[in-house]
Write a protein that holds these residues in place. Structure first.
Motif, mmCIF file in Angstrom:
data_model
loop_
_atom_site.group_PDB
_atom_site.id
_atom_site.type_symbol
_atom_site.label_atom_id
_atom_site.label_comp_id
_atom_site.label_asym_id
_atom_site.label_seq_id
_atom_site.Cartn_x
_atom_site.Cartn_y
_atom_site.Cartn_z
ATOM 1 N N LYS A 124 1.211 -1.030 0.091
ATOM 2 C CA LYS A 124 0.668 -0.052 -0.030
ATOM 3 C C LYS A 124 0.777 1.188 0.274
ATOM 4 C CE LYS A 124 -4.071 2.584 2.100
ATOM 5 N NZ LYS A 124 -4.862 1.567 3.542
ATOM 6 N N SER A 125 2.172 1.459 0.573
ATOM 7 C CA SER A 125 2.795 2.291 0.868
ATOM 8 C C SER A 125 3.963 2.767 -0.091
ATOM 9 C CB SER A 125 4.040 2.396 2.011
ATOM 10 O OG SER A 125 4.960 3.452 1.929
ATOM 11 N N SER A 126 4.181 1.518 -0.601
ATOM 12 C CA SER A 126 4.723 1.507 -2.584
ATOM 13 C C SER A 126 3.624 1.935 -3.152
ATOM 14 C CB SER A 126 5.136 0.144 -2.710
ATOM 15 O OG SER A 126 5.954 -0.595 -1.320
ATOM 16 N N GLN A 127 2.318 1.573 -3.511
ATOM 17 C CA GLN A 127 1.958 2.169 -4.054
ATOM 18 C C GLN A 127 1.486 3.528 -3.929
ATOM 19 O OE1 GLN A 127 0.586 -0.407 -6.759
ATOM 20 N NE2 GLN A 127 -0.563 1.278 -7.626
ATOM 21 N N GLN A 128 1.430 3.869 -3.422
ATOM 22 C CA GLN A 128 0.850 5.588 -2.761
ATOM 23 C C GLN A 128 1.928 6.260 -3.678
ATOM 24 O OE1 GLN A 128 0.922 6.021 0.944
ATOM 25 N NE2 GLN A 128 -1.284 5.516 1.026
ATOM 26 N N HIS A 129 3.758 5.907 -3.392
ATOM 27 C CA HIS A 129 4.441 6.350 -4.061
ATOM 28 C C HIS A 129 4.740 6.215 -5.173
ATOM 29 C CE1 HIS A 129 7.484 7.168 -0.230
ATOM 30 N NE2 HIS A 129 6.789 6.519 -0.281
ATOM 31 N N VAL A 130 4.550 4.845 -6.120
ATOM 32 C CA VAL A 130 4.285 5.011 -7.709
ATOM 33 C C VAL A 130 2.976 5.940 -8.039
ATOM 34 C CG1 VAL A 130 3.046 3.375 -8.889
ATOM 35 C CG2 VAL A 130 4.267 2.494 -7.132
ATOM 36 N N ASP A 131 1.780 5.833 -7.816
ATOM 37 C CA ASP A 131 1.091 6.378 -7.458
ATOM 38 C C ASP A 131 1.572 8.608 -7.829
ATOM 39 O OD1 ASP A 131 -1.266 5.335 -7.819
ATOM 40 O OD2 ASP A 131 -1.688 4.875 -5.995
ATOM 41 N N THR A 132 2.058 8.631 -6.605
ATOM 42 C CA THR A 132 1.927 10.157 -6.513
ATOM 43 C C THR A 132 3.681 10.389 -8.104
ATOM 44 O OG1 THR A 132 2.686 10.309 -4.150
ATOM 45 C CG2 THR A 132 4.003 11.770 -5.051
ATOM 46 N N LEU A 133 4.486 9.222 -8.023
ATOM 47 C CA LEU A 133 5.171 9.212 -8.857
ATOM 48 C C LEU A 133 5.228 9.518 -10.063
ATOM 49 C CD1 LEU A 133 8.682 6.943 -7.669
ATOM 50 C CD2 LEU A 133 8.466 9.224 -7.024
ATOM 51 N N GLU A 134 3.938 9.046 -10.573
ATOM 52 C CA GLU A 134 2.822 9.242 -11.720
ATOM 53 C C GLU A 134 2.737 10.742 -11.616
ATOM 54 O OE1 GLU A 134 0.431 6.332 -11.797
ATOM 55 O OE2 GLU A 134 1.391 4.242 -12.444
ATOM 56 N N ASP A 135 1.842 10.938 -11.084
ATOM 57 C CA ASP A 135 1.874 12.532 -10.957
ATOM 58 C C ASP A 135 2.625 13.867 -11.154
ATOM 59 O OD1 ASP A 135 -0.596 11.292 -10.547
ATOM 60 O OD2 ASP A 135 -1.202 12.061 -8.394
ATOM 61 N N VAL A 136 3.513 12.694 -10.628
ATOM 62 C CA VAL A 136 5.180 14.028 -10.422
ATOM 63 C C VAL A 136 5.241 14.171 -11.875
ATOM 64 C CG1 VAL A 136 7.246 14.436 -10.197
ATOM 65 C CG2 VAL A 136 5.208 14.093 -8.069
ATOM 66 N N LEU A 137 5.400 12.713 -13.088
ATOM 67 C CA LEU A 137 5.728 12.450 -14.524
ATOM 68 C C LEU A 137 4.735 12.907 -14.891
ATOM 69 C CD1 LEU A 137 7.508 9.107 -14.144
ATOM 70 C CD2 LEU A 137 8.318 10.671 -14.767
ATOM 71 N N SER A 138 3.415 12.636 -14.610
ATOM 72 C CA SER A 138 2.737 13.565 -15.637
ATOM 73 C C SER A 138 3.333 15.046 -15.214
ATOM 74 C CB SER A 138 1.104 13.362 -15.154
ATOM 75 O OG SER A 138 0.334 13.585 -16.393
ATOM 76 N N HIS A 139 2.988 15.455 -14.328
ATOM 77 C CA HIS A 139 3.410 17.111 -14.125
ATOM 78 C C HIS A 139 4.478 17.853 -15.175
ATOM 79 C CE1 HIS A 139 0.796 17.401 -10.552
ATOM 80 N NE2 HIS A 139 -0.156 17.362 -11.377
ATOM 81 N N VAL A 140 5.678 16.784 -14.778
ATOM 82 C CA VAL A 140 7.376 17.545 -15.362
ATOM 83 C C VAL A 140 6.816 17.658 -16.951
ATOM 84 C CG1 VAL A 140 9.294 16.431 -16.372
ATOM 85 C CG2 VAL A 140 8.586 15.566 -13.413
ATOM 86 N N ASP A 141 5.624 16.280 -17.187
ATOM 87 C CA ASP A 141 5.538 16.471 -18.744
ATOM 88 C C ASP A 141 4.320 16.967 -19.453
ATOM 89 O OD1 ASP A 141 6.768 13.499 -19.056
ATOM 90 O OD2 ASP A 141 5.534 12.610 -19.339
ATOM 91 N N GLU A 142 4.125 17.735 -18.388
ATOM 92 C CA GLU A 142 2.772 19.249 -18.714
ATOM 93 C C GLU A 142 3.960 20.111 -18.743
ATOM 94 O OE1 GLU A 142 0.101 18.765 -15.787
ATOM 95 O OE2 GLU A 142 -1.170 16.860 -16.804
ATOM 96 N N MET A 143 4.917 20.182 -17.988
ATOM 97 C CA MET A 143 5.451 21.590 -17.767
ATOM 98 C C MET A 143 6.997 21.209 -19.111
ATOM 99 S SD MET A 143 6.176 24.031 -16.022
ATOM 100 C CE MET A 143 5.277 24.075 -14.519
#
Length: 462
Positions: A124-143
């Motif tokens: 569960k903790s790892s999955q949260q990091h996975v979701d966060t990293l996916e969001d960050v990567l999405s924001h990085v791509d958007e930026m």
């Protein structure tokens, strides 16, 4: 066989024994548990289970292999049904009786839930990091996309600005060239007009001279006397015609690239054609030493050159001539020094050797400037005090009765000098030589040749 196919489908559809969140994709041959893909990777990474044999269910050709009990590697005839807590690995009954004799062990069905909960929390903790990293990567791509879009927009703005700036510079260039052409035509027209007038005057002069010469050489006495009046009147009139000995215009056309030229097409531009002509009648003289000076003391004043509109000339190079002549002694001439400051101002410095009244002439282009000529009074050089600056003669002379002071004060008891509060004392410090009460003042005593005045004073040496 149908039973085998059914068993295979049931094994593939079974869930993970550790996390219960994903479908079983593999099986640990050592532990005998079904694992999802995430737990398979975790099983291989953990130090205690890194040596376990994990196989994927879809790659297992034998459909009965998924439900087949796992056998102990050390005791091939025994099934792994127990779990050693101390060694953190599945064991068989022979292992418990052997090298795991003193270790706490329990059946795998009793401990699977506890170990599965731990894995679920980590998952569960790892999955949260996975979701966060996916969001960050999405924001990085958007930026990154936003940066590209913004860079393109700014590049378009720069190109638009540059095109406008270039257009403004080109229009300013054309305007400057037009001004230059108009100025050239204006100067040429003035020169043509002056040339025509001079040519006409020259023609008239030559005609008069040739006629007069022919009359004097070939005319009779009566003819000369008859035409003398007309010829004399004509020559006198021609001789009285005023004309300039220099061109009415000069070639002074300058371009100043740093001069502000206002705005063009909304952009501030630089560069201007300088065509100011100095007007001596508008030039100004100023300075503390303009009308008074001291003998043998360096003095001076400033000349400010202006053009025909009264504006200050922004550059130098004018022909400035200054003469300083003594009015009573014509042979006494002061040689001034003219310093061109390069900004339209000229510093004139001089050091007169003789006192008296001088006539000063300041000319630009052969013409007197405004206020020229003017008079200059040169006073005698500053006379230093020969006495002492004291409170009274009695104190400064040590009580000498014969000591005198220019203030005229006296004391009773035969003292010729002054004392505090006695008759004639000025009531403050003063010079013994002339009585001046200001310490930085000039001595009022006359030149050393004035023995009559000096004989009445006696300086006091401290």
């Amino acid at each position: 066989p149908p039973d085998c196919l059914a068993g295979s489908r049931a094994g593939a559809a079974a869930g993970c024994d550790l996390c219960a969140d994903g479908a079983a994709a593999g099986r640990c041959l050592t532990c005998g548990v079904r694992l999802c893909r995430f737990c398979c990777r975790a099983h291989r990474r953990q130090k205690k289970t890194a040596s376990h044999a994990v196989t994927e269910l879809e790659n297992t050709k034998d459909c009965s292999q998924a439900g087949k009990p796992l056998l102990c590697p050390s005791h091939p005839t025994e099934e792994l049904q127990l779990f050693c807590e101390q060694c953190d690995q599945p064991v068989c009954r022979d292992c418990v009786l052997g090298r795991h004799r003193q270790h706490p062990c329990d059946f795998t069905g009793n401990v699977i839930h506890r170990h599965g909960d731990t894995l679920r929390q980590l998952l569960k903790s790892s999955q949260q990091h996975v979701d966060t990293l996916e969001d960050v990567l999405s924001h990085v791509d958007e930026m990154g996309s936003a940066i590209c879009s913004r860079a393109e927009a700014v590049a378009a703005e720069i190109c638009l600005f540059a095109r406008g700036y270039v257009k403004a510079i080109e229009e300013h260039r054309d305007r400057l060239l037009k001004q230059l052409e108009d100025l050239k035509v204006q100067k040429e027209n003035l020169l043509l007009l002056q040339k025509a007038q001079l040519q006409q005057l020259l023609l008239d002069m030559r005609t008069g001279v040739e006629f007069t010469e022919h009359l004097l050489m070939s005319g009779s006495d009566v003819e000369i006397l008859v035409t003398k009046g007309v010829v004399s009147s004509r020559l006198t009139k021609l001789n009285s015609v005023a004309y300039s000995t220099h061109p009415n215009v000069d070639d002074r056309i300058q371009f100043s690239p740093h001069e502000r030229a206002g705005q063009c097409c909304g952009y501030e531009v630089f560069g201007a054609i300088l065509n100011k002509v100095v007007d001596p009648a508008r030039c100004a003289l100023y300075g503390e030493d303009l009308h008074s000076a001291r003998q043998n003391q360096l003095s001076g004043f400033t000349l400010l050159c202006k053009d025909t509109t009264g504006e200050r000339m922004g550059w130098g190079g004018e022909a400035v001539r200054v003469t300083i002549t003594h009015k009573d002694k014509r042979d006494c001439v002061v040689k001034p020094t003219v310093c061109d400051n390069g900004d339209g101002t000229y510093c004139i410095s001089y050091s007169p050797e003789e006192p008296g009244l001088y006539a000063v002439c300041v000319c630009v282009k052969g013409q007197h400037v405004q206020g020229s000529p003017f008079t200059l009074m040169v006073k005698h050089k500053f006379r230093e005090h020969q006495g002492v600056f004291h409170c009274c003669t009695f104190c400064s002379s040590g009580g000498q009765k014969a000591a005198r002071c220019a203030c005229g004060g006296t004391m009773p008891g035969g003292y010729q000098g002054c004392g505090h509060g006695h008759k004639g004392h000025p009531g403050c410090h003063h010079w013994s030589c002339c009585g001046q009460v200001k310490e930085s003042s000039e001595c009022l005593c006359g030149p050393p040749s004035d023995t009559s005045q000096r004989s009445l004073l006696r300086t006091v040496a401290l």
